[in-house]
Design an enzyme around this catalytic site. Structure first.
Site, PDB file in Angstrom:
ATOM      1  CE  LYS A 153      -8.712  -0.011  -1.091  1.00  0.00           C
ATOM      2  NZ  LYS A 153      -9.400   0.418   0.124  1.00  0.00           N
TER       3      LYS A 153
ATOM      4  CE  LYS B 128      -3.003   6.172  -2.234  1.00  0.00           C
ATOM      5  NZ  LYS B 128      -4.399   6.160  -1.753  1.00  0.00           N
TER       6      LYS B 128
ATOM      7  CE  LYS C 146      -3.306   4.240   5.855  1.00  0.00           C
ATOM      8  NZ  LYS C 146      -3.745   5.145   6.865  1.00  0.00           N
TER       9      LYS C 146
HETATM   10  P1  AMP Z   1      -5.982   6.688   4.071  1.00  0.00           P
HETATM   11  O1  AMP Z   1      -4.644   6.400   4.613  1.00  0.00           O
HETATM   12  O2  AMP Z   1      -6.246   6.017   2.764  1.00  0.00           O
HETATM   13  O3  AMP Z   1      -7.082   6.511   5.075  1.00  0.00           O
HETATM   14  O4  AMP Z   1      -5.974   8.246   3.732  1.00  0.00           O
HETATM   15  C1  AMP Z   1      -6.164   9.243   4.717  1.00  0.00           C
HETATM   16  C2  AMP Z   1      -5.937  10.616   4.130  1.00  0.00           C
HETATM   17  O5  AMP Z   1      -4.592  10.753   3.668  1.00  0.00           O
HETATM   18  C3  AMP Z   1      -6.832  10.939   2.924  1.00  0.00           C
HETATM   19  O6  AMP Z   1      -7.189  12.308   2.976  1.00  0.00           O
HETATM   20  C4  AMP Z   1      -5.937  10.673   1.763  1.00  0.00           C
HETATM   21  O7  AMP Z   1      -6.307  11.395   0.615  1.00  0.00           O
HETATM   22  C5  AMP Z   1      -4.585  11.120   2.300  1.00  0.00           C
HETATM   23  N1  AMP Z   1      -3.494  10.406   1.625  1.00  0.00           N
HETATM   24  C6  AMP Z   1      -3.213   9.094   1.693  1.00  0.00           C
HETATM   25  N2  AMP Z   1      -2.143   8.777   0.945  1.00  0.00           N
HETATM   26  C7  AMP Z   1      -1.744   9.941   0.357  1.00  0.00           C
HETATM   27  C8  AMP Z   1      -0.685  10.293  -0.531  1.00  0.00           C
HETATM   28  N3  AMP Z   1       0.179   9.390  -0.993  1.00  0.00           N
HETATM   29  N4  AMP Z   1      -0.583  11.593  -0.909  1.00  0.00           N
HETATM   30  C9  AMP Z   1      -1.436  12.539  -0.450  1.00  0.00           C
HETATM   31  N5  AMP Z   1      -2.451  12.263   0.395  1.00  0.00           N
HETATM   32  C10 AMP Z   1      -2.609  10.986   0.811  1.00  0.00           C
END
Ligand code: AMP
Ligand code: TRP
Length: 344
Positions: A120, A204, A207
């Site tokens: 980041k 990856k 969002k």
């Molecule tokens: P976040 O949106 O960063 O708060 O992620 C929330 C959850 O979604 C966490 O368990 C992440 O590891 C999972 N996650 C987010 N993006 C991905 C992705 N592209 N593939 C698999 N898991 C994801």
């Protein structure tokens, strides 16, 4: 159940940041598996981590809307707010309180080694980032350990943060000569623990990606979902006859994994069915499957979001139930650390 957590009752905790809409990555890597854990009958606590979200700037009105939207996404995907506890982090003050104590347990060097922090701040002025962004993993450890959670389902990208959570629990137990916090197990399983961007197989799905075509949003309608899969970047080769053949083909591999996770199949089984076929056949099949699985979720989210007061009520109820579990654990933590607690 691993030895280190055996004196603790199995309890699942996980969180998602309401810093934007939910994606297919969140769904396959996290949400879908949260629902499976709930349905296995284990105690499940799921949290919309709004305190984590503000480690980078969030417009207040958008943050509120995204938190409600994420809650609707959880419920639409199958989280039953009666069986699971569903709430937003800031409504339970113990998260921030325990995080402060952990800020005094964790070391600066541990935080500095986190790859998410490094990513980041790469190419940016780290001095200008918030102190909260640096301390982010300490708050995450507090989220988990405030409930003595033993298992944490997450996507692959969170593995290092969970190792740090274990380090914090062990250092706390060691420094205060107690066996108080469990050494939590990460649960990273399934065909889609790392869903990649539809435009670039080395990135990856996120969002926060500026390109909307790179991701499937849980709010996308059937036509949008189908179109994004049809336009997903791939190579010109047909799918291989064996899984090995996907090694150097990140985009193809990603689509196979997505199909597998959506269909509750292994990637091997998908290759057994589609090996030798071109994307002209595979992509429409994937688009149909994705629409069948995701469009009903989008519909239900829309219905739920029409009644924000009901969502707020659900989150409030979840926060009360979460607080009832957290309060005695926090109280005991303050005792261990040597804080006087004499208010009535
Ligand atoms: P976040 O949106 O960063 O708060 O992620 C929330 C959850 O979604 C966490 O368990 C992440 O590891 C999972 N996650 C987010 N993006 C991905 C992705 N592209 N593939 C698999 N898991 C994801
Ligand atoms: N850091 C996680 C992510 O961005 C979100 C999170 C915060 C979390 N607290 C947590 C995940 C506790 C699991 C457990 O994906």
């Amino acid at each position: 159940m691993a030895e280190a957590t055996s004196k603790f009752t199995p309890r699942i905790f996980s969180g998602i940041q309401p810093s934007g809409g939910l994606t297919l990555g969140n769904y396959l890597g996290a949400l879908k598996r949260f629902v499976e854990k709930q349905n296995e009958g284990i105690e499940t606590i799921y949290c919309l981590v709004d305190l984590h979200a503000i480690t980078v700037w969030q417009d207040p009105e958008k943050l509120r809307a995204q938190t409600r939207e994420a809650a609707a996404g959880f419920i639409a995907a199958g989280i039953d707010p009666k069986r699971s506890i569903l709430f937003n982090q800031s409504q339970v003050p113990g998260h921030a309180q325990l995080a402060w104590i952990f800020n005094c347990v964790a070391r600066m060097g541990w935080m500095g080694r986190m790859t998410q922090w490094k990513d980041k701040t790469a190419g940016k002025n780290a001095e200008a980032e918030s102190l909260g962004l640096f301390a982010y993993p300490s708050l995450m450890a507090a989220d988990i350990l405030l409930y003595h959670a033993t298992h944490v389902p997450v996507g692959e990208d969170q593995k290092q943060h969970l190792e740090l959570t274990r380090d914090i629990a062990m250092k706390f137990n060691h420094d205060y000569k107690v066996d108080f916090f469990p050494v939590t197990e990460p649960v990273i399983e399934g065909a889609a623990t790392r869903v990649m961007s539809l435009r670039d197989g080395s990135k990856k799905m996120s969002k926060s990606d500026p390109s909307d075509a790179s991701r499937i949003n849980l709010t996308d309608d059937a036509d949008t979902i189908a179109q994004k899969f049809r336009k997903a970047r791939t190579d010109p080769e047909p799918l291989p006859e064996a899984l090995d053949g996907l090694k150097e083909r990140p985009e193809a591999k990603n689509l196979v994994n997505i199909y597998a996770a959506l269909a509750d199949m292994t990637a091997e089984a998908v290759i057994a069915e589609f090996g030798g076929k071109g994307f002209g056949t595979f992509k429409p099949a994937l688009a149909d499957l994705a629409v069948a699985r995701l469009a009903p979720i989008a519909e239900e989210m829309k219905r739920l979001m029409a009644d924000p007061a009901e969502i707020d009520r659900i989150l409030g109820d979840g926060a009360e139930r979460a607080d009832a579990i957290a309060a005695p654990i926090l109280q005991r933590t303050f005792d261990i650390v040597g804080m006087i607690r004499s208010r009535g």
